[in-house]
Design an enzyme around this catalytic site. Structure first.
Site, short mmCIF file in Angstrom:
data_model
loop_
_atom_site.label_atom_id
_atom_site.label_comp_id
_atom_site.label_asym_id
_atom_site.label_seq_id
_atom_site.Cartn_x
_atom_site.Cartn_y
_atom_site.Cartn_z
N TYR A 178 -18.14 -1.10 -38.55
CA TYR A 178 -18.80 0.18 -38.26
C TYR A 178 -19.62 0.63 -39.49
CZ TYR A 178 -19.43 5.08 -36.92
OH TYR A 178 -19.98 6.31 -36.61
N LYS A 182 -23.61 1.23 -39.79
CA LYS A 182 -24.17 2.56 -40.09
C LYS A 182 -25.02 2.54 -41.36
CE LYS A 182 -23.12 4.89 -36.54
NZ LYS A 182 -24.14 5.59 -35.75
N1 LIG Z 1 -18.23 11.92 -33.16
C1 LIG Z 1 -18.10 11.69 -34.44
O1 LIG Z 1 -17.12 12.09 -35.07
C2 LIG Z 1 -19.18 10.93 -35.18
C3 LIG Z 1 -19.21 10.98 -36.58
C4 LIG Z 1 -20.21 10.28 -37.26
C5 LIG Z 1 -21.18 9.57 -36.57
N2 LIG Z 1 -21.13 9.54 -35.21
C6 LIG Z 1 -22.16 8.75 -34.53
O2 LIG Z 1 -22.87 9.57 -33.62
C7 LIG Z 1 -23.34 8.78 -32.54
C8 LIG Z 1 -22.91 9.46 -31.24
O3 LIG Z 1 -21.50 9.54 -31.25
P1 LIG Z 1 -20.68 10.48 -30.26
O4 LIG Z 1 -19.41 10.79 -30.93
O5 LIG Z 1 -21.56 11.58 -29.78
O6 LIG Z 1 -20.40 9.43 -29.10
P2 LIG Z 1 -20.13 9.65 -27.53
O7 LIG Z 1 -19.46 8.42 -27.09
O8 LIG Z 1 -19.50 10.98 -27.28
O9 LIG Z 1 -21.61 9.68 -26.91
C9 LIG Z 1 -22.44 8.55 -27.02
C10 LIG Z 1 -23.42 8.55 -25.86
O10 LIG Z 1 -24.24 7.38 -26.03
C11 LIG Z 1 -24.24 6.61 -24.84
N3 LIG Z 1 -24.34 5.20 -25.19
C12 LIG Z 1 -23.42 4.44 -25.84
N4 LIG Z 1 -23.85 3.17 -25.94
C13 LIG Z 1 -25.07 3.13 -25.34
C14 LIG Z 1 -26.00 2.10 -25.11
N5 LIG Z 1 -25.75 0.84 -25.49
N6 LIG Z 1 -27.17 2.40 -24.50
C15 LIG Z 1 -27.41 3.66 -24.07
N7 LIG Z 1 -26.54 4.68 -24.22
C16 LIG Z 1 -25.39 4.42 -24.86
C17 LIG Z 1 -22.91 6.91 -24.16
O11 LIG Z 1 -22.97 6.67 -22.73
C18 LIG Z 1 -22.72 8.38 -24.50
O12 LIG Z 1 -23.32 9.23 -23.55
C19 LIG Z 1 -22.74 7.39 -32.71
O13 LIG Z 1 -23.70 6.55 -33.29
C20 LIG Z 1 -21.60 7.62 -33.69
O14 LIG Z 1 -21.34 6.49 -34.46
C21 LIG Z 1 -20.17 10.20 -34.50
#
Ligand SMILES: NC(=O)c1ccc[n+]([C@@H]2O[C@H](COP(=O)([O-])OP(=O)(O)OC[C@H]3O[C@@H](n4cnc5c(N)ncnc54)[C@H](O)[C@@H]3O)[C@@H](O)[C@H]2O)c1
Length: 278
Positions: A178, A182
């Site tokens: 991961y 990133k």
């Molecule tokens: N939630 C956290 O704590 C956090 C912290 C740091 C970074 N992030 C990053 O933020 C981003 C979003 O995370 P989140 O927590 O909102 O995730 P989430 O799973 O709640 O939402 C992700 C969305 O992206 C869509 N998705 C996933 N893979 C896909 C693909 N291959 N093609 C099209 N759509 C796709 C999913 O259907 C979903 O609607 C990610 O890159 C994650 O690594 C999240």
């Protein structure tokens, strides 16, 4: 509200069906975007989020649409961008929030290469495909201008925010795949800034640590140790609300941020500024 933080153009949010993407799309609607397109691989959640956005929209001409795609599919990504430009005339603001976490914690020596390939393919390659197609569309459109108390200035052809992570700068023990993906996402953002800012296209990143999304809520419910860990390492003793990330994204896309490009905003309540967590 600062006049420079108001939006009025056409927005595309990738990964808008849930979590940070969904919140970002709502913030863009609230900030005044005329159009918000919800793109996601999950057609159902993209549609329900798109409908829900109407209650937050402040632009009297607000329109919303959905597009089903997968960031792993180069043609699907290109079709998505073509759809937005064909239907709404241009592409002013993009948020790339689709991404996955491979979950398991394993030391680097035990990296599962299939899992590594999958996470790199989705997070890093997917972000490159989206940014590449969005920049190419923006290159073809005229720059816009903005008038404020200091006069009128060129605000460029468009702006992109990539949702990266605190792991774009700092590693988390056992989260090699991961973290590597990133770091690559941050490199996509920097390279877009380096290569395209002179053309009037800005690209920046937001780098959150833990964000309260429905998925994290389930995880916290299942594993109280994670809640205790967040409380121990965050000076604010909680995860960020989705809105705290989404509103920063709206700001980075706005005329107020037109001198910011190739850069990142860490949204981590100072967690990554320390050399020791305990
Ligand atoms: N939630 C956290 O704590 C956090 C912290 C740091 C970074 N992030 C990053 O933020 C981003 C979003 O995370 P989140 O927590 O909102 O995730 P989430 O799973 O709640 O939402 C992700 C969305 O992206 C869509 N998705 C996933 N893979 C896909 C693909 N291959 N093609 C099209 N759509 C796709 C999913 O259907 C979903 O609607 C990610 O890159 C994650 O690594 C999240």
């Amino acid at each position: 509200m600062l006049s420079g933080t108001k939006l009025d153009g056409v927005a595309l949010v990738v990964g808008a069906g849930a979590g940070i993407g969904r919140e970002s799309a709502f913030s863009l609607a609230e900030a005044g975007a005329r159009v918000v397109v919800f793109a996601d691989m999950n057609e159902e959640t993209a549609k329900s989020s798109s409908i829900e956005s109407k209650q937050f929209a402040t632009n009297t001409e607000y329109q919303t649409a959905t597009f089903t795609m997968n960031v792993k599919d180069a043609k699907g990504v290109q079709d998505m961008v073509d759809f937005v430009v064909r239907e709404f005339g241009r592409l002013d603001y993009c948020v790339n929030a689709a991404g996955v976490d491979n979950g398991v914690h394993r030391p680097l020596s035990e990296t599962d290469i299939d899992s590594f390939d999958n996470i790199m393919y989705t997070n890093a390659r997917g972000m490159l495909l989206c940014t590449r197609a969005q920049v190419a569309a923006m290159q073809k459109q005229d720059p816009r201008s903005f008038t404020s108390r200091s006069g009128t200035r060129d605000i460029g052809r468009g702006a992109i925010v990539n949702v990266c992570s605190a792991n774009s700068f700092a590693g988390l023990p056992g989260k090699g795949s991961y973290t590597i993906s990133k770091h690559a996402c941050m490199a996509v953002t920097k390279m877009a800034g380096i290569d395209h800012t002179a053309e009037g296209i800005r690209c920046n990143a937001v780098c959150p640590a833990w964000v309260r999304t429905p998925l994290l809520d389930v995880e916290l419910e299942r594993n109280p140790e994670i809640r205790a860990m967040i409380s121990a390492v965050s000076p604010l003793k909680r995860a960020a609300e989705g809105e705290e990330v989404a509103d920063t994204i709206a700001y980075l896309l706005s005329p107020s941020a037109t001198y910011i490009s190739g850069s990142s905003v860490m949204i981590d309540a100072a967690i990554t500024t320390t050399l020791r967590l305990f």
